[in-house]
Design a protein around this motif. Sequence first.
Motif, mmCIF file in Angstrom:
data_model
loop_
_atom_site.group_PDB
_atom_site.id
_atom_site.type_symbol
_atom_site.label_atom_id
_atom_site.label_comp_id
_atom_site.label_asym_id
_atom_site.label_seq_id
_atom_site.Cartn_x
_atom_site.Cartn_y
_atom_site.Cartn_z
ATOM 1 N N LEU A 110 45.001 44.873 36.014
ATOM 2 C CA LEU A 110 45.391 44.969 37.424
ATOM 3 C C LEU A 110 45.741 43.604 37.998
ATOM 4 O O LEU A 110 46.695 43.467 38.760
ATOM 5 N N ARG A 111 44.975 42.597 37.640
ATOM 6 C CA ARG A 111 45.203 41.251 38.155
ATOM 7 C C ARG A 111 46.558 40.705 37.728
ATOM 8 O O ARG A 111 47.193 39.964 38.465
ATOM 9 N N ALA B 285 49.244 42.618 36.979
ATOM 10 C CA ALA B 285 50.329 43.544 37.315
ATOM 11 C C ALA B 285 51.056 43.072 38.575
ATOM 12 O O ALA B 285 50.430 42.586 39.517
ATOM 13 N N PRO C 185 49.844 46.263 41.553
ATOM 14 C CA PRO C 185 48.555 46.865 41.220
ATOM 15 C C PRO C 185 48.378 48.273 41.799
ATOM 16 O O PRO C 185 47.797 49.144 41.162
ATOM 17 N N ARG D 76 40.316 45.352 35.014
ATOM 18 C CA ARG D 76 40.520 44.337 36.068
ATOM 19 C C ARG D 76 41.584 43.327 35.657
ATOM 20 O O ARG D 76 42.435 42.943 36.450
#
Length: 120
Positions: free
Chosen positions: A84-85, A87, A90, A81
Motif C-alpha cells: 500500500l505504501r 502504490a 492506495p 502495508r
Amino acid sequence: MARRALGQLEAEVLAALAALGGSAGTAELRSRLEGNPAYTTVNTILFRLHEKKLVTRERSGRHYRYRLAVDESELVAGRMRDHLRHASDPGGVLSRFVETLSPDEARKLREILDETRTDE
C-alpha cells in the motif's frame, strides 16, 4: 543492512509452517508446497529464513526441524502495508482487494473495522 522483502516461496514456506502449528522438516514442508519445488530449494529457503531469524531450527538426527519464530499475521500485514505504501493509488488497491474477499472475509473485515472505530 535493510531486510529484503520476502520472496514468494519464502512466504509459502512460512505459511506452511504456520498451518502445521509446530515443527517440521524439509521433506514435510516440501510436500505442502505447490509446484513440487526441489528438496534442495526448500532447504535453501529454510536456511535463509533461519538467517533472517524468521524460523528456529533444532537437530533431529541428520536433519533439522524448523519452527516459526514470528507471528504470521504480523508478517503478512507488514507485506500488505509495504504494498500500500508503494502504490500510487492506495485507495484503488484497497478497493480491488475488498472486491476479492469472500463473504466470510468481508464480514470479518467489517467486524475488525467496527471494533477499531469503537476503540477510538
